[in-house]
Every structure is written in structure tokens, then in C-alpha cells.
Design an enzyme around this catalytic site. Structure first.
Site, PDB file in Angstrom:
ATOM      1  N   ASN A 117      -1.853   5.234  -5.836  1.00  0.00           N
ATOM      2  CA  ASN A 117      -1.728   3.876  -5.339  1.00  0.00           C
ATOM      3  C   ASN A 117      -2.498   3.737  -4.033  1.00  0.00           C
ATOM      4  O   ASN A 117      -2.625   4.677  -3.252  1.00  0.00           O
ATOM      5  CB  ASN A 117      -0.264   3.433  -5.209  1.00  0.00           C
ATOM      6  CG  ASN A 117       0.605   4.301  -4.342  1.00  0.00           C
ATOM      7  OD1 ASN A 117       0.427   5.505  -4.251  1.00  0.00           O
ATOM      8  ND2 ASN A 117       1.588   3.684  -3.708  1.00  0.00           N
ATOM      9  N   ILE A 118      -3.040   2.534  -3.825  1.00  0.00           N
ATOM     10  CA  ILE A 118      -3.861   2.233  -2.665  1.00  0.00           C
ATOM     11  C   ILE A 118      -3.392   0.892  -2.106  1.00  0.00           C
ATOM     12  O   ILE A 118      -3.533  -0.139  -2.774  1.00  0.00           O
ATOM     13  CB  ILE A 118      -5.359   2.151  -3.050  1.00  0.00           C
ATOM     14  CG1 ILE A 118      -5.794   3.456  -3.722  1.00  0.00           C
ATOM     15  CG2 ILE A 118      -6.212   1.824  -1.834  1.00  0.00           C
ATOM     16  CD1 ILE A 118      -7.120   3.370  -4.456  1.00  0.00           C
TER      17      ILE A 118
ATOM     18  N   GLU B 206      -1.105   3.865 -11.622  1.00  0.00           N
ATOM     19  CA  GLU B 206      -1.362   3.771 -13.056  1.00  0.00           C
ATOM     20  C   GLU B 206      -2.585   2.896 -13.332  1.00  0.00           C
ATOM     21  O   GLU B 206      -3.455   3.260 -14.130  1.00  0.00           O
ATOM     22  CB  GLU B 206      -0.140   3.181 -13.780  1.00  0.00           C
ATOM     23  CG  GLU B 206       1.119   3.995 -13.593  1.00  0.00           C
ATOM     24  CD  GLU B 206       1.974   3.573 -12.395  1.00  0.00           C
ATOM     25  OE1 GLU B 206       3.199   3.698 -12.481  1.00  0.00           O
ATOM     26  OE2 GLU B 206       1.406   3.109 -11.359  1.00  0.00           O
TER      27      GLU B 206
END
Length: 141
Positions: free
Chosen positions: A46-47, A59
């Protein structure tokens, strides 16, 4: 159910990607390992972004990396996550990620592996986590 999948490799990839997560705001780190139909494993983390809306889940990062490189058929994904990257419980994909999975995956056969470790995990089909879903087949495609 998972005998035909490299479950441990997917989970290891997810844990490796967890270390790369950029989460200065929520501190909730997530990593994913996505298996395509050709056996390649794609990683994602995740960013986050200060404006929140432009943030991206692990994802979706894995899916978008794979699709941008020409891979559009997938078998499974492993997901791990926790506060500051400490995995204490299972971390399920959000609704948006489930919908992205639905775009590219058969809900009856695509498997989602939620892991606490390489040996402690649960496996679901996309259909179990996104029942009565809307996808390409809904539109006659």
C-alpha cells in the site's frame, strides 16, 4: 484446495512487500503476493498520500503492476497487514480491491489467502468474499 498453489511463496512475497509499504498517515502496512496464470508472482504494497484519495492498496498495486505488464489472468493472492507492519491477525482486502479482483478473476476459482505467517493462513474464494458480485459477465462480456 491450495495444493496446486505456491502458498508459502505467495505469503513470503506478501511479507516482503509489507516492508516496502509507504504509510506515514495510517501506519497500517499491507503487502500482497499475486499469482498470475503463467505462474509469475507479482508483489504489491500500500502507498498512502496526504490527500488520502490518491492512496492505493497493496492488492491493487499488485494487480495494476501485473496488468500494466500484460498479465490479465490470475489464480490467487496472499495478503498480510498490520499496524506498523506487525501482523497479529488476518487482513482481508477492502471492497474496492475485491471489485478490482472481480474484473480480472473468476470468482469461483480465484483464491484469496489471508495470512498471519507462512503456516497460519485461511483460504477463501473471491465468491465467498464478494457474493452476488458485479463484473464483466454481468454486462454480457
Amino acid at each position: 484446495m491450495e495444493k496446486d498453489l505456491p502458498v508459502k511463496n505467495l505469503i513470503t512475497t506478501a511479507f516482503d512487500m509489507l516492508k516496502r509499504a509507504y504509510t506515514p498517515y495510517s501506519h497500517w502496512k499491507v503487502g500482497a503476493g499475486l499469482l498470475d496464470a503463467d505462474g509469475k508472482i507479482w508483489g504489491g504494497c500500500n502507498i498512502e498520500n496526504a490527500a488520502y484519495g490518491p492512496s492505493n492498496c497493496a492488492e491493487r498495486t499488485a494487480f495494476f503492476k501485473a496488468v500494466s505488464e500484460g498479465s490479465t489472468k490470475f489464480k490467487a493472492i496472499a495478503v498480510v497487514g498490520g499496524n506498523e507492519g506487525v501482523v497479529k491477525d488476518y487482513c482481508a482486502p477492502c471492497g474496492v480491491c475485491r471489485q478490482v479482483m472481480r474484473e480480472f478473476c473468476d470468482p469461483k476459482t480465484f483464491r484469496i489467502i489471508l495470512a498471519k505467517s507462512e503456516d497460519d493462513y485461511k483460504v477463501y474464494t473471491l465468491e465467498e468474499l464478494l457474493p452476488e458480485s458485479f463484473g464483466p459477465s454481468t454486462m454480457g462480456m
